[in-house]
Design a protein around this motif. Structure first.
Motif, PDB file in Angstrom:
ATOM      1  N   ASP A   1       0.921  -1.120   0.102  1.00 21.72           N
ATOM      2  CA  ASP A   1       0.051  -0.042  -0.074  1.00 21.72           C
ATOM      3  C   ASP A   1       1.102   1.192   0.017  1.00 21.72           C
ATOM      4  OD1 ASP A   1      -2.725   1.186   0.607  1.00 21.72           O
ATOM      5  OD2 ASP A   1      -1.514   2.332   1.955  1.00 21.72           O
ATOM      6  N   THR A   2       0.376   2.239  -0.715  1.00 19.49           N
ATOM      7  CA  THR A   2       1.064   3.486  -0.601  1.00 19.49           C
ATOM      8  C   THR A   2       0.270   4.622  -0.389  1.00 19.49           C
ATOM      9  OG1 THR A   2       0.521   4.098  -2.923  1.00 19.49           O
ATOM     10  CG2 THR A   2       2.586   2.697  -2.550  1.00 19.49           C
ATOM     11  N   GLU A   3       0.970   5.693   0.418  1.00 22.72           N
ATOM     12  CA  GLU A   3       0.093   6.837   0.578  1.00 22.72           C
ATOM     13  C   GLU A   3       1.054   7.950  -0.265  1.00 22.72           C
ATOM     14  OE1 GLU A   3      -2.521   6.977   2.090  1.00 22.72           O
ATOM     15  OE2 GLU A   3      -2.551   4.988   2.839  1.00 22.72           O
ATOM     16  N   THR A   4       0.285   8.884  -0.829  1.00 23.09           N
ATOM     17  CA  THR A   4       0.914   9.838  -1.517  1.00 23.09           C
ATOM     18  C   THR A   4       0.729  11.398  -0.816  1.00 23.09           C
ATOM     19  OG1 THR A   4      -1.006  10.184  -2.820  1.00 23.09           O
ATOM     20  CG2 THR A   4       0.281   8.489  -3.608  1.00 23.09           C
ATOM     21  N   PRO A   5       1.912  12.414  -1.093  1.00 25.07           N
ATOM     22  CA  PRO A   5       1.803  13.546  -0.664  1.00 25.07           C
ATOM     23  C   PRO A   5       1.056  14.554  -1.326  1.00 25.07           C
ATOM     24  CG  PRO A   5       3.708  13.227  -1.865  1.00 25.07           C
ATOM     25  CD  PRO A   5       3.118  12.076  -2.097  1.00 25.07           C
ATOM     26  N   ASN A   6       0.273  14.054  -2.554  1.00 19.58           N
ATOM     27  CA  ASN A   6      -0.252  15.232  -3.176  1.00 19.58           C
ATOM     28  C   ASN A   6      -1.104  14.788  -4.459  1.00 19.58           C
ATOM     29  OD1 ASN A   6       1.310  15.063  -5.620  1.00 19.58           O
ATOM     30  ND2 ASN A   6       3.003  16.203  -4.364  1.00 19.58           N
ATOM     31  N   ALA A   7      -2.096  15.268  -5.052  1.00 18.81           N
ATOM     32  CA  ALA A   7      -2.876  15.023  -6.000  1.00 18.81           C
ATOM     33  C   ALA A   7      -2.306  14.473  -7.204  1.00 18.81           C
ATOM     34  CB  ALA A   7      -3.809  15.981  -6.412  1.00 18.81           C
ATOM     35  N   ARG A   8      -0.913  14.716  -7.688  1.00 15.38           N
ATOM     36  CA  ARG A   8      -0.503  14.174  -8.753  1.00 15.38           C
ATOM     37  C   ARG A   8      -0.237  12.565  -8.637  1.00 15.38           C
ATOM     38  NH1 ARG A   8       2.246  18.859  -7.805  1.00 15.38           N
ATOM     39  NH2 ARG A   8       4.215  17.619  -6.836  1.00 15.38           N
ATOM     40  N   ASN A   9      -0.232  11.910  -7.234  1.00 13.68           N
ATOM     41  CA  ASN A   9       0.148  10.875  -7.253  1.00 13.68           C
ATOM     42  C   ASN A   9       1.237  10.049  -7.824  1.00 13.68           C
ATOM     43  OD1 ASN A   9      -2.213  10.549  -5.426  1.00 13.68           O
ATOM     44  ND2 ASN A   9      -3.563  10.534  -7.116  1.00 13.68           N
ATOM     45  N   ASP A  10       2.546  10.809  -7.827  1.00 12.92           N
ATOM     46  CA  ASP A  10       3.693  10.522  -8.601  1.00 12.92           C
ATOM     47  C   ASP A  10       4.759  10.149  -7.695  1.00 12.92           C
ATOM     48  OD1 ASP A  10       3.947  12.983  -7.913  1.00 12.92           O
ATOM     49  OD2 ASP A  10       4.654  13.608 -10.068  1.00 12.92           O
ATOM     50  N   ARG A  11       4.314  10.326  -6.301  1.00 16.73           N
ATOM     51  CA  ARG A  11       5.421  10.025  -5.416  1.00 16.73           C
ATOM     52  C   ARG A  11       4.772   9.494  -4.145  1.00 16.73           C
ATOM     53  NH1 ARG A  11       9.610  13.990  -5.931  1.00 16.73           N
ATOM     54  NH2 ARG A  11       9.721  14.432  -8.186  1.00 16.73           N
ATOM     55  N   MET A  12       5.626   8.646  -3.168  1.00 20.23           N
ATOM     56  CA  MET A  12       5.013   8.221  -2.048  1.00 20.23           C
ATOM     57  C   MET A  12       5.584   8.976  -0.835  1.00 20.23           C
ATOM     58  SD  MET A  12       6.014   4.192  -2.405  1.00 20.23           S
ATOM     59  CE  MET A  12       5.780   3.435  -4.279  1.00 20.23           C
ATOM     60  N   SER A  13       4.723   9.070   0.287  1.00 22.00           N
ATOM     61  CA  SER A  13       5.127   9.699   1.365  1.00 22.00           C
ATOM     62  C   SER A  13       5.189   8.473   2.422  1.00 22.00           C
ATOM     63  CB  SER A  13       3.990  10.635   1.769  1.00 22.00           C
ATOM     64  OG  SER A  13       2.887  10.152   1.901  1.00 22.00           O
ATOM     65  N   GLN A  14       4.626   7.259   2.081  1.00 20.31           N
ATOM     66  CA  GLN A  14       4.697   6.144   2.945  1.00 20.31           C
ATOM     67  C   GLN A  14       4.288   5.020   2.281  1.00 20.31           C
ATOM     68  OE1 GLN A  14       1.647   5.587   5.866  1.00 20.31           O
ATOM     69  NE2 GLN A  14       3.204   5.114   7.522  1.00 20.31           N
ATOM     70  N   ILE A  15       5.017   3.761   2.610  1.00 24.01           N
ATOM     71  CA  ILE A  15       4.759   2.504   1.811  1.00 24.01           C
ATOM     72  C   ILE A  15       4.823   1.530   3.027  1.00 24.01           C
ATOM     73  CG2 ILE A  15       7.350   1.951   1.473  1.00 24.01           C
ATOM     74  CD1 ILE A  15       6.097   0.582  -1.139  1.00 24.01           C
ATOM     75  N   GLY A  16       3.763   0.468   2.715  1.00 25.33           N
ATOM     76  CA  GLY A  16       3.707  -0.643   3.648  1.00 25.33           C
ATOM     77  C   GLY A  16       3.665  -1.756   2.908  1.00 25.33           C
ATOM     78  N   VAL A  17       4.095  -3.065   3.279  1.00 25.07           N
ATOM     79  CA  VAL A  17       4.563  -4.330   2.376  1.00 25.07           C
ATOM     80  C   VAL A  17       4.290  -5.375   3.309  1.00 25.07           C
ATOM     81  CG1 VAL A  17       6.013  -5.585   0.936  1.00 25.07           C
ATOM     82  CG2 VAL A  17       6.160  -3.107   0.965  1.00 25.07           C
ATOM     83  N   CYS A  18       3.742  -6.402   2.713  1.00 23.23           N
ATOM     84  CA  CYS A  18       3.544  -7.703   3.679  1.00 23.23           C
ATOM     85  C   CYS A  18       3.768  -8.781   2.508  1.00 23.23           C
ATOM     86  CB  CYS A  18       2.116  -7.804   4.349  1.00 23.23           C
ATOM     87  SG  CYS A  18       1.627  -6.667   5.661  1.00 23.23           S
ATOM     88  N   VAL A  19       4.448  -9.762   2.985  1.00 25.81           N
ATOM     89  CA  VAL A  19       4.762 -10.971   1.987  1.00 25.81           C
ATOM     90  C   VAL A  19       3.692 -12.097   2.631  1.00 25.81           C
ATOM     91  CG1 VAL A  19       6.567 -12.804   1.432  1.00 25.81           C
ATOM     92  CG2 VAL A  19       7.103 -10.324   1.746  1.00 25.81           C
ATOM     93  N   VAL A  20       3.199 -12.925   1.728  1.00 25.42           N
ATOM     94  CA  VAL A  20       2.138 -13.492   2.145  1.00 25.42           C
ATOM     95  C   VAL A  20       2.835 -15.006   1.467  1.00 25.42           C
ATOM     96  CG1 VAL A  20      -0.192 -14.579   1.945  1.00 25.42           C
ATOM     97  CG2 VAL A  20       0.250 -12.141   2.388  1.00 25.42           C
ATOM     98  N   GLU A  21       2.789 -16.112   2.269  1.00 23.34           N
ATOM     99  CA  GLU A  21       3.555 -17.261   1.656  1.00 23.34           C
ATOM    100  C   GLU A  21       2.626 -18.282   2.446  1.00 23.34           C
ATOM    101  OE1 GLU A  21       7.739 -17.072   0.741  1.00 23.34           O
ATOM    102  OE2 GLU A  21       7.295 -16.316   2.773  1.00 23.34           O
ATOM    103  N   ASN A  22       2.110 -19.512   1.921  1.00 21.37           N
ATOM    104  CA  ASN A  22       1.573 -20.534   2.491  1.00 21.37           C
ATOM    105  C   ASN A  22       0.244 -20.021   3.475  1.00 21.37           C
ATOM    106  OD1 ASN A  22       2.913 -22.434   1.057  1.00 21.37           O
ATOM    107  ND2 ASN A  22       4.391 -21.975   2.745  1.00 21.37           N
TER     108      ASN A  22
END
Length: 187
Positions: free
Chosen positions: A7-28
């Protein structure tokens, strides 16, 4: 199958940069690794985005930019399976724009699952399939618009959908990173 839910959060309406990222790896059928970070987008913020996410220029001051995170292991993490996100075309476009902005050559296309489409198929009884609605229905804790929390909720929706019999492979689509659009999966 290995899924990389993000998931990404963006700093402005251009949505061309991230201000935060979250990642989860799902296996089995389980989350095996998670990661979250504020990101210095190296650009201006809109008041709307600050209000929505609670992330301000002060919050990201001194935090790594996208390129530093990518080189520090994010690139490797995202490369290890089928990507997944809630309203995935948005997050896929943000990722593609960040890669392009920083001149990072990754791959021409990526496979992904949109958990909004998945939730519509598995939970048709819901009035809508927004992340907070589906998470609430399933009793998943959520701090909405915090990228790490959103990614974890999305991962749990993916896991629960598979547990309820969804054939996740049938929801895989392709994304052309240069054209920034969904295409047929490579399979």
């Amino acid at each position: 199958m290995r899924y990389i839910v993000f998931d990404t959060e963006t700093p402005n309406a251009r949505n061309d940069r991230m201000s935060q990222i979250g990642v989860c790896v799902v296996e089995n059928g389980a989350v095996t690794r998670s990661f979250g970070s504020l990101v210095n987008p190296e650009c201006g913020f809109d008041a709307f985005n600050i209000s929505l996410t609670g992330i301000s220029p002060a919050a990201v001051r001194g935090k790594p930019c996208f390129a530093a995170l990518w080189e520090g292991g994010l690139g490797e993490m995202l490369s290890g399976g089928v990507l997944a996100a809630h309203n995935a075309p948005f997050d896929m476009a943000v990722l593609a724009k960040c890669l392009a902005h920083y001149g990072i050559a990754w791959r021409p296309r990526a496979e992904y699952i949109d958990t909004v489409r998945l939730a519509r198929a598995v939970f048709p009884e819901l009035p809508n399939h927004r992340l907070d609605t589906v998470a609430g229905y399933l009793g998943i804790e959520l701090d909405h618009h915090d990228a790490a929390s959103d990614a974890m909720a999305c991962a749990r929706i993916l896991i629960e959908s598979e547990r309820r019999g969804a054939a996740l492979d049938s929801f895989v689509r392709g994304y052309d990173l240069a054209a920034r659009r969904t295409v047929a999966p490579a399979r």
